[in-house]
Scaffold this active site. Structure first.
Site, PDB file in Angstrom:
ATOM      1  N   ASP A 454       0.864  -1.181   0.000  1.00 50.62           N
ATOM      2  CA  ASP A 454       0.000   0.000   0.000  1.00 50.62           C
ATOM      3  C   ASP A 454       0.905   1.236   0.000  1.00 50.62           C
ATOM      4  OD1 ASP A 454      -2.329   1.593   0.317  1.00 50.62           O
ATOM      5  OD2 ASP A 454      -1.982   1.669   2.465  1.00 50.62           O
ATOM      6  N   GLY A 733      -5.128   3.416  -3.500  1.00 44.00           N
ATOM      7  CA  GLY A 733      -6.362   4.062  -3.915  1.00 44.00           C
ATOM      8  C   GLY A 733      -6.156   5.497  -4.356  1.00 44.00           C
TER       9      GLY A 733
END
Length: 1250
Positions: A454, A733
């Protein structure tokens, strides 16, 4: 006759390319939600569709019903589901979270069941049963029972300790408290006792215990600020807002207790960003959406209290639905080890069968004619051979090592503790040690080939810092004195002159401060004034401190920077904003806020100054600002050059500009703005169009540069891992520009890297698919040529939308041309099945091609991806590359990815604990990953491989002596050793040295392991433990057993001792072979030891001494008197070992076993040394160099203008609307009497009048 024909289309039929700015559709979206109705349809079709839509809507709405303050409501039969036979349970989950496996009642049966699922344990249970049959037993029952009980006991204790830890963690969460309405008033209640339909009260800084509908709060219009760090790692605040009706009526405890609303909504799902439902209360229906829902795991911030209705609890909450299914993880070595145990089973059966056949033949030829061998039983040779088959299964059972699994578990447990105790992986700032949360995967840490990481909170700190700026064409932020001369010894700016400074900004340019305070440069003051007024930040002035609440960390960093430089945002109302300008407080009228969205990439405010002048201030991405600048901007080129420099330093850039507006121009524009604001259709598009009209002919002020701070040591860690041939993929994201910028910051990307985007590889993959289809045929081979030319460094950056496009994962939407349905013919059904099969094959081939292409790139960055897509990417690499994967993240949106990968690592700290709770390993900073893999992982792999090779060797050497002995005892399944030696061999005599090697051995030091990452390649290529190594160990064991048996046999043959007695009796022979075996296998372990300590030496010589000590005790007359049937070797050890001849035999046997190994090792290290051998040879030189060795400095990249990462702004509209409408501003509430006695219309009139 009209037949139904349905055509399916994908999203890209209406648009040529996916939108890089959008996160793809939600993970659970149904085709109904994606359905787009055709513009023209037959009348009958329309009528049918309306009827079906009503029925479908009714069915969906009734799918999940929540009645407030009525637990009896959920006991109705329609809310029950069958659990087992006639037993039912409520479909509404309780709020207790359960991750443990056992309870006091189920522990023993379940644990034993799980342990006996292991083939080796079950085999030994069967063996124990066989040993209880007198006709076939050749060994005493305790030779199997004692090792089995030890193995089962140690494993059970380990499982119990692990499960107790899970119980404690569950209890810690389940026993948190909040206030729940019970018996008409709020009572403190544990989380585990909360149920769907309860009305709860949460206070500031409390975690949300379930998914709840926000009813009211202490803030104006029942706003509620939440931090979603547990969900997505983002620490910036987001807001939720209740319905107006619940805000007005449900403030008091009595009103909340009397609340009896009914919520009809969607079933539990994993869509974090969506919610559809309806509140039915007092005969009216109110629409509900995601903005009114607080999700479990969020934290209440800047809101004194809020009230909510529990919609989903426990396992039904969205955060738990996003966790993905828990997968049973096992290492590659585990799987290989199981196959090797199966191989040993096959060998055992073949050897036993061969010896049983030999016994049958021997009985026929010799046994039946030897009167002295008659047992009194008239058994046929075949039956005798059958019994001996089972006898040899028992005798040779140690070929299948019963203690193997428990020894592996002990080693893994010890290695886990070494990880937990490693102070170099301890993060003192958060008091966070490294934690091995599982004990079964350690050696797999030494075999990682792909890392999936991430970004936010994992690679970065999620802290934005103001670093530099360009004002009027001049750059500020370097280390300079007050005269503008460069400082070679940086001195931090003193902000003590500013009473509002927060003291956290680190800035070194004294020259900028001097120019601000002198007031001689109006552009500089206007620059920081713009930062102070052009934003949607809210301020909380509590306890004399200014606390800013920003929708994004970038915006907070800019407003805070302006505050430190003397332009302090103090407060705002619906139409004004108050600023302290270098100590002078002024209030400005805010005429309009032109909000940000991902298409506009900018925001503006229109301000009326106290003198009456109107100005527009705008900030945004350079790409959109430069398009809207006035032709007369002399500093445009200089600012662009500064932007390039900032981008080269991987800073996030933002352009600032302004415009003077006349009263007439503003009045004309405002009329259009007001009309667009109240538009009933396409309001957002209408507003954007009006915004465009006034955001023209802007005058450039300058640019800001913000640093998205990486965690310490991230570039070095990534560089080391890359040298270890580990590929790193970033799955985030965030938007594409931000992710790309971070790629350069952490050195995943460099100037030499050729970057490929979604549109680039889409064409490549399309071409490859066409080639594969054209060459497909019975004799055609699949095209396996590389996608790119070798020799160039490439990286792939792809968005979630392009990922769905390329992997054919996009949702389908149906165009139902006619709704009159008729049965399909068999031909149509077969054709449909064939089409589906072809589509699935096509999808699989496309996915394989994508993985092949991506793996040719040195790094991959996937941005704007959902949690499900993260897991999908990991799964694809696992599936098509058969590679060992590791996923690392910090938020709930990383949980699915962490569970999917072979190894899951959680970053623990300020970003929440969801990822940590689902991970296999956790620590405080990304940089500790290199030590976890390159040191602990590599050592664990080497130790485990060395342990397994030696373990198989020592068991073959021990067991196959029985095989050679069979040729001289009529294949009668008689053992070559004493029963107690067989019992204790694996438990005491040879277990400690190999366990210590498995725990402590290391080929090179930890510092050299990190310095030479190429050493890591051994595990990636499975070089230390594979079937080749297994058969080498088998061969080594065969040779050792051959020498251990035949040298004493030859020495004993026709031999006379010094006392005139022959030493060649069975018991003396058993002592000689056993003694030779123990010394040989323990010394062999010494040869395999790379890292000698006192403990290792003590274990080897201590095991030999222990063997002789126990043997003399077991052969003593005293123990024989007590247990005459169990101890029959009375006096054998003392009689045999007093003969020098026997000692010479033992020495000769051991020497012949070890000398060839020593010679081979010497030859290998001299002629074919491994990289590890070379480093060991030069370790002293490397140790001396360690003090001088430093990391290479980062390369300053010049002249690359395409890498600017624009300001993130808020990821959602909203703050501007709240400010402009006044809903976010504290105002006087209507009285309770008015609320109770008046209708909603009357209340609105009172508010408007006030």
């Amino acid at each position: 006759m009209n037949l139904e024909r349905e055509s399916e289309t994908t999203f890209d039929e209406d648009s040529s390319h996916p939108n890089d700015e959008e996160v793809p559709y939600s993970d659970d979206e149904t085709e109904d939600e994606l359905d787009i109705e055709p513009s023209v349809e037959p009348e009958q079709n329309r009528l049918n569709r309306e009827v079906e839509a009503k029925q479908e809507t009714l069915r969906k709405e009734c799918g999940w019903q929540v009645k407030a303050n009525d637990r009896a409501f959920y006991e109705q039969p329609q809310f029950k589901k069958k659990k087992f036979l006639c037993l039912t349970k409520s479909k509404y989950a309780g709020n207790a979270i359960r991750t443990y496996k056992y309870n006091p009642i189920t522990f023993l049966p379940l644990n034993l069941f799980e342990q006996f699922k292991r083939v080796a344990n079950f085999y030994f249970l069967v063996l124990l049963i066989l040993q209880a049959i007198p006709q076939i037993t050749t060994l005493s029952w305790y030779t199997t029972l004692i090792p089995l009980l030890i193995v089962l006991g140690i494993t059970a204790v380990k499982d119990l300790v692990d499960d107790i830890a899970r119980h404690r963690m569950d209890n810690e969460v389940n026993n948190r408290t909040c206030d729940v309405i019970k018996e008409g008033r709020f009572k403190e209640t544990k989380w585990k006792d909360i149920y769907v339909g309860d009305v709860i009260r949460l206070k500031k800084n409390a975690f949300v215990p379930a998914d709840i509908l926000l009813l009211s709060s202490s803030e104006p219009h029942s706003l509620c600020y939440v931090e979603t760090a547990e969900l997505d790692g983002e620490t910036n605040l987001k807001f939720k807002m209740s319905l107006e009706v619940t805000d007005r009526y449900l403030q008091e405890e009595s009103a909340l207790a009397a609340f009896d609303g009914l919520v009809e909504c969607e079933e539990p799902n994993n869509r974090l960003d969506k919610f559809t439902g309806t509140l039915i209360w007092k005969g009216r229906r109110y629409a509900l959406d995601a903005d009114k829902i607080l999700l479990r795991g969020c934290k209440i911030r800047n809101t004194d209290r809020c009230h909510g209705l529990v919609i989903f609890a426990g396992a039904d909450t969205k955060i738990m639905k996003n966790s993905g299914r828990t997968r049973f993880k096992r290492t590659k070595i585990d799987s290989l080890m199981n196959y090797m145990v199966y191989t040993i089973f096959v060998l055992l059966i073949l050897v036993s069968a061969g010896l049983a056949i030999g016994h049958t033949y021997w009985e026929q030829q010799i046994g039946n004619y030897s009167w002295y061998l008659y047992t009194g039983k008239d058994e046929t040779p075949s039956y005798s051979g059958f019994l001996n088959f089972w006898g040899y299964i028992i005798v040779l059972n140690t070929m299948v090592p019963i203690s193997l699994y428990v020894s592996v578990e002990v080693i893994r447990l010890g290695q886990s503790y070494f990880i937990n105790w490693d102070l170099q992986m301890y993060y003192p700032e958060k008091d966070t040690p490294a934690k091995a949360r599982t004990t079964t995967l350690n050696e797999q840490l030494g075999q990682i080939q792909y890392i999936f990481s991430d970004k936010t909170g994992t690679l970065t700190q999620n802290i934005m810092t103001f670093k530099k700026c360009c004002i009027n064409g001049k750059t500020y932020g370097e280390s300079r004195d007050k005269m503008g001369h460069e400082h070679y010894h940086p001195k931090q700016v003193d902000f003590s002159w500013n009473m509002y400074a927060d003291g956290k900004l680190v800035f070194y340019d004294q020259y900028l401060i001097e120019k601000i305070r002198s007031g001689k440069d109006p552009e500089i003051r206007q620059f920081f004034f713009l930062l102070a007024v052009c934003h949607t930040v809210m301020v909380d002035a509590s306890d004399g401190e200014l606390n800013y609440q920003a929708a994004s960390p970038d915006e907070g960093a800019l407003v805070t920077a302006a505050r430190n430089f003397g332009f302090v945002y103090l407060s705002r109302t619906q139409n004004t904003i108050t600023i302290s300008e270098m100590g002078t407080v002024k209030t400005y009228d805010v005429l309009a806020i032109l909000d940000f969205n991902s298409d506009r990439k900018r925001m503006s405010v229109i301000i009326r100054e106290p003198g009456g002048a109107i100005k527009l201030y705008c900030k945004g991405a350079d790409t959109v600002i430069y398009e809207r600048l006035s032709p007369d901007n002399p500093k445009k080129q200089a600012t662009e050059e500064a932007l390039d420099v900032f981008a080269n330093e991987t800073l996030r850039t933002l352009c600032l500009c302004y415009k003077d507006i006349s009263n007439q121009e503003y009045e004309a524009w405002n009329r259009k703005f007001m009309a667009a604001s109240v538009a009933s259709r396409n309001r957002d598009e209408a507003l954007d169009k009006v915004y465009e009209e006034i955001e023209k002919n802007l005058i450039l002020l300058g640019a800001t540069a913000i640093e998205d701070k990486l965690q310490d040591g991230v570039p070095e860690t990534i560089s080391k891992l890359a040298k270890a041939d580990i590929k790193i993929w970033v799955l985030t994201g965030d938007k594409k520009e931000t992710a790309e910028n971070i790629g350069f910051s952490c050195e995943l990307l460099t100037d030499e890297t050729t970057i490929c985007y979604g549109e680039d590889i889409s064409a490549l993959l399309q071409t490859r698919m066409e080639n594969q289809k054209s060459t497909s045929g019975p004799n055609a081979e699949t095209t396996n040529e590389p996608f790119f030319e070798p020799g160039r460094n490439r990286a792939l950056i792809i968005t979630g939308s392009w990922l769905n496009e390329i992997l054919l994962e996009k949702k389908k939407k149906k165009k139902n041309l006619l709704r009159l349905k008729f049965p399909k013919t068999m031909e149509e059904i077969q054709k449909q099945i064939e089409n589906l099969r072809k589509a699935e094959l096509n999808k699989e081939q496309q996915q394989r091609n994508f993985v092949d292409l991506a793996c040719e790139c040195s790094s991959v960055i996937c941005c704007r991806v959902t949690p499900k897509q993260k897991a999908m990417v990991v799964e694809l690499v696992k599936k098509y590359k058969k590679a060992i994967t590791l996923a690392i993240g910090d938020g709930a949106n990383d949980v699915n990815m962490i569970k999917t990968a072979h190894i899951g690592v959680g970053i623990s700290g300020q970003e929440g604990m969801q990822a940590v709770m689902s991970s296999d390993y956790s620590f405080g900073q990304f940089r500790y990953l290199q030590r976890l893999l390159l040191v602990h992982g590599r050592w664990s792999y080497i130790r485990m491989c060395k342990f397994l090779r030696y373990f198989f060797y020592k068991n073959f050497a021990f067991t196959l002596v029985h095989f050679w002995y069979s040729f001289f005892n009529g294949y009668s399944a008689q053992t070559a050793y004493e029963d107690w030696f067989i019992t204790l061999y694996n438990v005491l005599y040879s277990s400690l040295p190999v366990l210590l090697v498995g725990l402590l051995d290391q080929d090179v030091s930890d510092k050299l392991s990190i310095r030479f990452p190429t050493l890591y390649g051994l595990g990636q290529k499975d070089l230390l433990f594979n079937y080749k190594k297994f058969f080498i160990s088998l061969f080594h064991g065969v040779v050792t057993s051959l020498l251990i048996f035949f040298i004493p046999y030859g020495a004993y043959l026709q031999t006379m001792g010094q006392d005139g007695e022959a030493p060649s009796d069975y018991q003396s022979f058993a002592v000689t072979t056993a003694s030779s075996l123990i010394i040989a296998v323990n010394f062999q372990m010494g040869l395999d030891t790379s890292y000698w300590t006192f403990v290792n030496a003590f274990s080897i010589f201590g095991s030999i001494a222990l063997y002789f000590g126990i043997m003399f005790d077991l052969h003593s007359s005293g123990i024989h008197v007590l247990f005459p049937s169990a101890f029959q070797f009375t006096g054998t050890a003392s009689n045999a070992l007093r003969q020098p001849y026997i000692w010479l035999t033992i020495i000769l046997s051991v020497a012949l076993c070890l000398l060839p190994v020593v010679a081979l090792r010497f030859l290998t290290m001299t002629v074919w040394p491994t990289e590890s051998d070379k480093i060991q040879k030069n370790r002293k030189k490397y140790k001396a160099e360690e003090e001088k060795w430093k990391r290479r400095p980062s390369v300053f990249r010049r002249g690359v203008s395409g890498r600017r990462s624009a300001y993130a702004f808020s990821h959602q509209r909203g703050y501007a609307d709240l400010i402009a409408s006044g809903r976010i501003i504290h105002r006087r509430r209507a009285s309770l009497t008015a609320v109770i006695n008046n209708s909603l219309v009357e209340i609105r009139q009172i508010e408007e009048a006030s």
